[in-house]
Design an enzyme around this catalytic site. Sequence first.
Site, PDB file in Angstrom:
ATOM      1  N   THR A  96       0.856  -1.184   0.000  1.00  0.00           N
ATOM      2  CA  THR A  96       0.000   0.000   0.000  1.00  0.00           C
ATOM      3  C   THR A  96       0.894   1.237   0.000  1.00  0.00           C
ATOM      4  O   THR A  96       1.566   1.522   1.004  1.00  0.00           O
ATOM      5  CB  THR A  96      -0.923   0.036   1.232  1.00  0.00           C
ATOM      6  OG1 THR A  96      -1.658  -1.184   1.277  1.00  0.00           O
ATOM      7  CG2 THR A  96      -1.869   1.218   1.170  1.00  0.00           C
ATOM      8  N   LYS A 171      -6.977   1.913  -3.013  1.00  0.00           N
ATOM      9  CA  LYS A 171      -6.612   1.292  -1.729  1.00  0.00           C
ATOM     10  C   LYS A 171      -6.712   2.324  -0.591  1.00  0.00           C
ATOM     11  O   LYS A 171      -7.157   2.011   0.516  1.00  0.00           O
ATOM     12  CB  LYS A 171      -5.191   0.709  -1.841  1.00  0.00           C
ATOM     13  CG  LYS A 171      -4.639   0.144  -0.557  1.00  0.00           C
ATOM     14  CD  LYS A 171      -5.450  -1.002  -0.002  1.00  0.00           C
ATOM     15  CE  LYS A 171      -4.944  -1.402   1.377  1.00  0.00           C
ATOM     16  NZ  LYS A 171      -5.866  -2.282   2.096  1.00  0.00           N
ATOM     17  N   LYS A 239      -0.022   4.848   8.461  1.00  0.00           N
ATOM     18  CA  LYS A 239       0.652   5.243   7.202  1.00  0.00           C
ATOM     19  C   LYS A 239      -0.371   5.470   6.087  1.00  0.00           C
ATOM     20  O   LYS A 239      -0.330   6.461   5.368  1.00  0.00           O
ATOM     21  CB  LYS A 239       1.659   4.136   6.844  1.00  0.00           C
ATOM     22  CG  LYS A 239       2.329   4.178   5.505  1.00  0.00           C
ATOM     23  CD  LYS A 239       1.774   3.200   4.485  1.00  0.00           C
ATOM     24  CE  LYS A 239       1.769   1.766   4.909  1.00  0.00           C
ATOM     25  NZ  LYS A 239       1.185   0.841   3.925  1.00  0.00           N
TER      26      LYS A 239
HETATM   27  P1  NAP Z   1       4.817  -6.248   7.663  1.00  0.00           P
HETATM   28  O1  NAP Z   1       4.475  -7.492   8.380  1.00  0.00           O
HETATM   29  O2  NAP Z   1       5.254  -5.054   8.437  1.00  0.00           O
HETATM   30  O3  NAP Z   1       5.932  -6.620   6.580  1.00  0.00           O
HETATM   31  C1  NAP Z   1       6.616  -5.624   5.884  1.00  0.00           C
HETATM   32  C2  NAP Z   1       7.707  -6.258   5.030  1.00  0.00           C
HETATM   33  O4  NAP Z   1       8.435  -5.202   4.380  1.00  0.00           O
HETATM   34  C3  NAP Z   1       8.722  -7.077   5.809  1.00  0.00           C
HETATM   35  O5  NAP Z   1       9.154  -8.151   5.024  1.00  0.00           O
HETATM   36  C4  NAP Z   1       9.856  -6.069   6.013  1.00  0.00           C
HETATM   37  O6  NAP Z   1      11.124  -6.668   6.182  1.00  0.00           O
HETATM   38  C5  NAP Z   1       9.825  -5.346   4.690  1.00  0.00           C
HETATM   39  N1  NAP Z   1      10.451  -4.027   4.776  1.00  0.00           N
HETATM   40  C6  NAP Z   1      10.012  -2.941   5.472  1.00  0.00           C
HETATM   41  N2  NAP Z   1      10.857  -1.907   5.297  1.00  0.00           N
HETATM   42  C7  NAP Z   1      11.857  -2.349   4.485  1.00  0.00           C
HETATM   43  C8  NAP Z   1      13.016  -1.731   3.928  1.00  0.00           C
HETATM   44  N3  NAP Z   1      13.333  -0.453   4.167  1.00  0.00           N
HETATM   45  N4  NAP Z   1      13.811  -2.486   3.150  1.00  0.00           N
HETATM   46  C9  NAP Z   1      13.515  -3.774   2.889  1.00  0.00           C
HETATM   47  N5  NAP Z   1      12.414  -4.421   3.371  1.00  0.00           N
HETATM   48  C10 NAP Z   1      11.606  -3.702   4.160  1.00  0.00           C
HETATM   49  O7  NAP Z   1       3.590  -5.732   6.768  1.00  0.00           O
HETATM   50  P2  NAP Z   1       2.338  -6.554   6.196  1.00  0.00           P
HETATM   51  O8  NAP Z   1       1.258  -6.558   7.196  1.00  0.00           O
HETATM   52  O9  NAP Z   1       2.808  -7.811   5.595  1.00  0.00           O
HETATM   53  O10 NAP Z   1       1.849  -5.547   5.057  1.00  0.00           O
HETATM   54  C11 NAP Z   1       2.573  -5.377   3.850  1.00  0.00           C
HETATM   55  C12 NAP Z   1       1.916  -4.253   3.036  1.00  0.00           C
HETATM   56  O11 NAP Z   1       0.565  -4.612   2.737  1.00  0.00           O
HETATM   57  C13 NAP Z   1       1.840  -2.904   3.748  1.00  0.00           C
HETATM   58  O12 NAP Z   1       1.971  -1.870   2.815  1.00  0.00           O
HETATM   59  C14 NAP Z   1       0.435  -2.902   4.348  1.00  0.00           C
HETATM   60  O13 NAP Z   1      -0.048  -1.584   4.525  1.00  0.00           O
HETATM   61  C15 NAP Z   1      -0.327  -3.644   3.270  1.00  0.00           C
HETATM   62  N6  NAP Z   1      -1.506  -4.397   3.733  1.00  0.00           N
HETATM   63  C16 NAP Z   1      -1.476  -5.104   4.888  1.00  0.00           C
HETATM   64  C17 NAP Z   1      -2.605  -5.804   5.292  1.00  0.00           C
HETATM   65  C18 NAP Z   1      -2.647  -6.600   6.585  1.00  0.00           C
HETATM   66  O14 NAP Z   1      -3.760  -6.930   7.008  1.00  0.00           O
HETATM   67  N7  NAP Z   1      -1.554  -6.930   7.222  1.00  0.00           N
HETATM   68  C19 NAP Z   1      -3.762  -5.786   4.510  1.00  0.00           C
HETATM   69  C20 NAP Z   1      -3.753  -5.065   3.310  1.00  0.00           C
HETATM   70  C21 NAP Z   1      -2.617  -4.380   2.933  1.00  0.00           C
HETATM   71  P3  NAP Z   1      11.730  -6.987   7.637  1.00  0.00           P
HETATM   72  O15 NAP Z   1      11.268  -8.372   7.969  1.00  0.00           O
HETATM   73  O16 NAP Z   1      13.174  -6.865   7.448  1.00  0.00           O
HETATM   74  O17 NAP Z   1      11.184  -5.933   8.588  1.00  0.00           O
END
Ligand code: NAP
Length: 293
Positions: A96, A171, A239
């Site tokens: 997102t 989104k 965010k």
């Molecule tokens: P998350 O658990 O926080 O995972 C984020 C991922 O991005 C991790 O693999 C993290 O790596 C990586 N990352 C973050 N900063 C980085 C950087 N500077 N360089 C390299 N890798 C980096 O998030 P999530 O819940 O899976 O969500 C992922 C995306 O989908 C987000 O944009 C969120 O807003 C969106 N989303 C989430 C949901 C939900 O329900 N969770 C639903 C819809 C959309 P590390 O392991 O090294 O931290």
Amino acid sequence: MKKVGFLGLGIMGAGMCKRLLGAGFHLTVYNRTPGKARELIELGAIEAKTPAEAVSNSDVSITMLGDPASVKEVILGKGGVLEGIRKEATHIDMTTIDPNTTRRLSNAFYQKGAYFVEAPVTGSKLAAAAGELVLMAGGEEKDLERVLPVLKPLSKKIVYMGEAGKGALMKLVNNLSMAGAMEAFFEGMTLGRKAGLAPEKILEVLNHSALASPLLKMKGEAVLKKNFETHFSLKHMAKDIRLAVTEARRLEVPMPVTSVVDGLFDIAKSQGLDELDFSALVQVVEKMAQLPE
Ligand code: NAP
């Protein structure tokens, strides 16, 4: 189109990778923090050391990262996706992020002789693991059609929104609507509880009223039980709301309610609630109302 590179093994990415492995794709994965690929390697994935390496042998690559800054770093940075991607391969960003960054990425891939599709998602951790996400796709429609075999195992519905940036905007519309509705629910619940209504009864009525929704069903019970185990982190919802408010200002669309919700997320972050589920925002409302815990 059998080789897929996947970058970002967080809450969403990990489940999505399992779906792709289950659908028979050869998967190369990358995650900034080591160790998160262990289970996927046991299931047949290969781990790459850099984003460039993860995509260098792939027909399709996917990023599912945190925010616009992380996407720019992993794609445009040194050793990034753009350095490794093959000509005529397609990159799909599912993070997102804001429409402007999406357009910038799209241009960068086309300049490299590769293709780009955006496909941000709605549906949380469980939907990701079950392949039941809803995708808001943007880019050239013919490019989207080519990568449908990769997106279908991840999703129950794919809606094509138009050119690159339209998916990102959709989104933000989705999440600001969701956050506003949840904040109203938190306030209603807090008022009811302070006035002496039983929380279980409040939820029972709302779940049978016109307000009933999958979201209320998912989060209502968790809020009652104060179970803030993270499915969608508060930091990511904060965010998204900030991105929505920024986009609204740019387009001169007043969004008074969303702006207040944005401020409430700032308070939640200052109270250390970032890593909990976004429904922990209810605690900010309860504190302001001096509701005993
Ligand atoms: P998350 O658990 O926080 O995972 C984020 C991922 O991005 C991790 O693999 C993290 O790596 C990586 N990352 C973050 N900063 C980085 C950087 N500077 N360089 C390299 N890798 C980096 O998030 P999530 O819940 O899976 O969500 C992922 C995306 O989908 C987000 O944009 C969120 O807003 C969106 N989303 C989430 C949901 C939900 O329900 N969770 C639903 C819809 C959309 P590390 O392991 O090294 O931290």
